[in-house]
Design a protein around this motif. Structure first.
Motif, PDB file in Angstrom:
ATOM      1  N   TYR A   1      -5.752  -3.492 -42.477  1.00 24.73           N
ATOM      2  CA  TYR A   1      -7.164  -3.165 -42.694  1.00 24.73           C
ATOM      3  C   TYR A   1      -7.626  -3.532 -44.103  1.00 24.73           C
ATOM      4  O   TYR A   1      -8.721  -4.077 -44.272  1.00 24.73           O
ATOM      5  N   HIS A   2      -6.830  -3.247 -45.114  1.00 21.64           N
ATOM      6  CA  HIS A   2      -7.260  -3.459 -46.495  1.00 21.64           C
ATOM      7  C   HIS A   2      -7.470  -4.941 -46.813  1.00 21.64           C
ATOM      8  O   HIS A   2      -8.363  -5.277 -47.595  1.00 21.64           O
ATOM      9  N   VAL A   3      -6.682  -5.803 -46.203  1.00 23.38           N
ATOM     10  CA  VAL A   3      -6.872  -7.248 -46.395  1.00 23.38           C
ATOM     11  C   VAL A   3      -8.200  -7.669 -45.771  1.00 23.38           C
ATOM     12  O   VAL A   3      -8.998  -8.380 -46.383  1.00 23.38           O
ATOM     13  N   TRP A   4      -8.470  -7.212 -44.562  1.00 24.07           N
ATOM     14  CA  TRP A   4      -9.717  -7.550 -43.882  1.00 24.07           C
ATOM     15  C   TRP A   4     -10.914  -6.935 -44.596  1.00 24.07           C
ATOM     16  O   TRP A   4     -11.998  -7.529 -44.641  1.00 24.07           O
ATOM     17  N   ASP A   5     -10.737  -5.771 -45.184  1.00 22.43           N
ATOM     18  CA  ASP A   5     -11.807  -5.135 -45.952  1.00 22.43           C
ATOM     19  C   ASP A   5     -12.139  -5.984 -47.176  1.00 22.43           C
ATOM     20  O   ASP A   5     -13.318  -6.234 -47.472  1.00 22.43           O
ATOM     21  N   ALA A   6     -11.126  -6.454 -47.895  1.00 25.74           N
ATOM     22  CA  ALA A   6     -11.349  -7.319 -49.059  1.00 25.74           C
ATOM     23  C   ALA A   6     -12.006  -8.632 -48.626  1.00 25.74           C
ATOM     24  O   ALA A   6     -12.903  -9.138 -49.303  1.00 25.74           O
ATOM     25  N   TRP A   7     -11.580  -9.179 -47.498  1.00 20.40           N
ATOM     26  CA  TRP A   7     -12.173 -10.414 -46.964  1.00 20.40           C
ATOM     27  C   TRP A   7     -13.667 -10.212 -46.696  1.00 20.40           C
ATOM     28  O   TRP A   7     -14.487 -11.042 -47.074  1.00 20.40           O
ATOM     29  N   SER A   8     -14.010  -9.082 -46.065  1.00 15.51           N
ATOM     30  CA  SER A   8     -15.424  -8.842 -45.739  1.00 15.51           C
ATOM     31  C   SER A   8     -16.250  -8.612 -47.003  1.00 15.51           C
ATOM     32  O   SER A   8     -17.375  -9.114 -47.106  1.00 15.51           O
ATOM     33  N   ARG A   9     -15.710  -7.868 -47.977  1.00 20.94           N
ATOM     34  CA  ARG A   9     -16.444  -7.673 -49.237  1.00 20.94           C
ATOM     35  C   ARG A   9     -16.693  -9.017 -49.915  1.00 20.94           C
ATOM     36  O   ARG A   9     -17.795  -9.289 -50.389  1.00 20.94           O
ATOM     37  N   ARG A  10     -15.666  -9.866 -49.940  1.00 21.50           N
ATOM     38  CA  ARG A  10     -15.808 -11.174 -50.587  1.00 21.50           C
ATOM     39  C   ARG A  10     -16.873 -12.025 -49.898  1.00 21.50           C
ATOM     40  O   ARG A  10     -17.705 -12.640 -50.548  1.00 21.50           O
ATOM     41  N   ARG A  11     -16.851 -12.045 -48.581  1.00 23.41           N
ATOM     42  CA  ARG A  11     -17.849 -12.847 -47.848  1.00 23.41           C
ATOM     43  C   ARG A  11     -19.264 -12.320 -48.066  1.00 23.41           C
ATOM     44  O   ARG A  11     -20.188 -13.085 -48.321  1.00 23.41           O
ATOM     45  N   ILE A  12     -19.419 -11.021 -47.967  1.00 20.69           N
ATOM     46  CA  ILE A  12     -20.753 -10.421 -48.127  1.00 20.69           C
ATOM     47  C   ILE A  12     -21.295 -10.662 -49.530  1.00 20.69           C
ATOM     48  O   ILE A  12     -22.422 -11.143 -49.702  1.00 20.69           O
ATOM     49  N   TRP A  13     -20.501 -10.322 -50.552  1.00 20.94           N
ATOM     50  CA  TRP A  13     -21.000 -10.412 -51.916  1.00 20.94           C
ATOM     51  C   TRP A  13     -21.128 -11.852 -52.400  1.00 20.94           C
ATOM     52  O   TRP A  13     -22.047 -12.159 -53.167  1.00 20.94           O
ATOM     53  N   SER A  14     -20.277 -12.752 -51.960  1.00 13.09           N
ATOM     54  CA  SER A  14     -20.424 -14.158 -52.350  1.00 13.09           C
ATOM     55  C   SER A  14     -21.740 -14.711 -51.819  1.00 13.09           C
ATOM     56  O   SER A  14     -22.482 -15.384 -52.542  1.00 13.09           O
ATOM     57  N   LYS A  15     -22.032 -14.396 -50.559  1.00  8.42           N
ATOM     58  CA  LYS A  15     -23.294 -14.869 -49.970  1.00  8.42           C
ATOM     59  C   LYS A  15     -24.493 -14.211 -50.632  1.00  8.42           C
ATOM     60  O   LYS A  15     -25.511 -14.858 -50.875  1.00  8.42           O
ATOM     61  N   ALA A  16     -24.393 -12.936 -50.936  1.00 11.61           N
ATOM     62  CA  ALA A  16     -25.504 -12.235 -51.591  1.00 11.61           C
ATOM     63  C   ALA A  16     -25.778 -12.819 -52.976  1.00 11.61           C
ATOM     64  O   ALA A  16     -26.943 -13.044 -53.341  1.00 11.61           O
ATOM     65  N   HIS A  17     -24.733 -13.102 -53.744  1.00 10.19           N
ATOM     66  CA  HIS A  17     -24.921 -13.661 -55.082  1.00 10.19           C
ATOM     67  C   HIS A  17     -25.502 -15.069 -55.014  1.00 10.19           C
ATOM     68  O   HIS A  17     -26.369 -15.423 -55.810  1.00 10.19           O
ATOM     69  N   ARG A  18     -25.055 -15.869 -54.043  1.00 12.14           N
ATOM     70  CA  ARG A  18     -25.614 -17.223 -53.891  1.00 12.14           C
ATOM     71  C   ARG A  18     -27.085 -17.156 -53.510  1.00 12.14           C
ATOM     72  O   ARG A  18     -27.905 -17.933 -54.018  1.00 12.14           O
ATOM     73  N   ALA A  19     -27.454 -16.231 -52.638  1.00 10.52           N
ATOM     74  CA  ALA A  19     -28.853 -16.077 -52.236  1.00 10.52           C
ATOM     75  C   ALA A  19     -29.707 -15.680 -53.425  1.00 10.52           C
ATOM     76  O   ALA A  19     -30.821 -16.216 -53.622  1.00 10.52           O
ATOM     77  N   CYS A  20     -29.221 -14.757 -54.246  1.00 10.93           N
ATOM     78  CA  CYS A  20     -29.973 -14.348 -55.436  1.00 10.93           C
ATOM     79  C   CYS A  20     -30.147 -15.508 -56.401  1.00 10.93           C
ATOM     80  O   CYS A  20     -31.237 -15.671 -56.989  1.00 10.93           O
ATOM     81  N   GLU A  21     -29.112 -16.320 -56.575  1.00 14.12           N
ATOM     82  CA  GLU A  21     -29.214 -17.483 -57.455  1.00 14.12           C
ATOM     83  C   GLU A  21     -30.254 -18.482 -56.933  1.00 14.12           C
ATOM     84  O   GLU A  21     -31.019 -19.051 -57.705  1.00 14.12           O
ATOM     85  N   ARG A  22     -30.304 -18.675 -55.602  1.00 12.80           N
ATOM     86  CA  ARG A  22     -31.323 -19.568 -55.029  1.00 12.80           C
ATOM     87  C   ARG A  22     -32.724 -19.024 -55.271  1.00 12.80           C
ATOM     88  O   ARG A  22     -33.650 -19.762 -55.596  1.00 12.80           O
ATOM     89  N   ILE A  23     -32.886 -17.714 -55.105  1.00 12.91           N
ATOM     90  CA  ILE A  23     -34.202 -17.091 -55.313  1.00 12.91           C
ATOM     91  C   ILE A  23     -34.613 -17.221 -56.772  1.00 12.91           C
ATOM     92  O   ILE A  23     -35.760 -17.562 -57.065  1.00 12.91           O
ATOM     93  N   GLU A  24     -33.680 -16.945 -57.691  1.00 19.64           N
ATOM     94  CA  GLU A  24     -33.987 -17.072 -59.110  1.00 19.64           C
ATOM     95  C   GLU A  24     -34.340 -18.522 -59.463  1.00 19.64           C
ATOM     96  O   GLU A  24     -35.231 -18.770 -60.254  1.00 19.64           O
ATOM     97  N   GLY A  25     -33.623 -19.472 -58.859  1.00 19.80           N
ATOM     98  CA  GLY A  25     -33.905 -20.887 -59.115  1.00 19.80           C
ATOM     99  C   GLY A  25     -35.274 -21.289 -58.594  1.00 19.80           C
ATOM    100  O   GLY A  25     -35.986 -22.074 -59.230  1.00 19.80           O
ATOM    101  N   ALA A  26     -35.674 -20.752 -57.464  1.00 16.12           N
ATOM    102  CA  ALA A  26     -36.981 -21.080 -56.884  1.00 16.12           C
ATOM    103  C   ALA A  26     -38.111 -20.464 -57.699  1.00 16.12           C
ATOM    104  O   ALA A  26     -39.199 -21.019 -57.783  1.00 16.12           O
ATOM    105  N   ALA A  27     -37.857 -19.313 -58.312  1.00 13.61           N
ATOM    106  CA  ALA A  27     -38.884 -18.626 -59.087  1.00 13.61           C
ATOM    107  C   ALA A  27     -39.079 -19.269 -60.456  1.00 13.61           C
ATOM    108  O   ALA A  27     -40.117 -19.072 -61.093  1.00 13.61           O
ATOM    109  N   ALA A  28     -38.106 -20.034 -60.914  1.00 13.42           N
ATOM    110  CA  ALA A  28     -38.192 -20.625 -62.268  1.00 13.42           C
ATOM    111  C   ALA A  28     -39.067 -21.839 -62.325  1.00 13.42           C
ATOM    112  O   ALA A  28     -39.526 -22.425 -61.475  1.00 13.42           O
TER     113      ALA A  28
END
Length: 114
Positions: free
Chosen positions: A87-114
């Motif tokens: 479970y703990h490996v899959w939990d780390a995998w899911s956190r990594r996928r969720i947060w990596s995508k969230a950070h990339r989305a925020c960077e795209r939004i910040e880039g579009a706003a600039a």
């Protein structure tokens, strides 16, 4: 660990947290002030020391799961978990996928706003 080593570890952990934009080195989750831990890149049992170059900021679940494993092996494990992994490996995998995508989305939004 000696008292002076704990003080250095705390300072290096804070430095790492700032340089990592407040994210876990492994799963990219945002680190809350009390949640951040100082992870030894090269484990103490393998000769790692409390130095700025050997400390990264990690969330408690990732630090505990990594143990004395090297960072490359750990990242490989949480990026590509196997069917029988716990479970703990899959939990780390899911956190990594969720947060990596969230950070990339925020960077795209910040880039579009600039």
């Amino acid at each position: 660990m000696a008292v002076h080593e704990r003080a250095w570890l705390k300072m290096y952990r804070c430095d790492a947290k700032v340089s990592q934009s407040g994210r876990c080195k492994y799963c990219c989750a945002p680190l809350k002030p009390k949640q951040a831990t100082g992870d030894h890149v090269k484990a103490v049992i393998w000769g790692g020391e409390v130095t700025r170059e050997n400390i990264v900021a990690a969330c408690w679940p990732c630090n505990l799961l990594k143990g004395s494993m090297g960072p490359k092996a750990f990242l490989t494990m949480i990026k590509n978990p196997k069917k029988g992994d716990g479970y703990h490996v899959w939990d780390a995998w899911s956190r990594r996928r969720i947060w990596s995508k969230a950070h990339r989305a925020c960077e795209r939004i910040e880039g579009a706003a600039a």
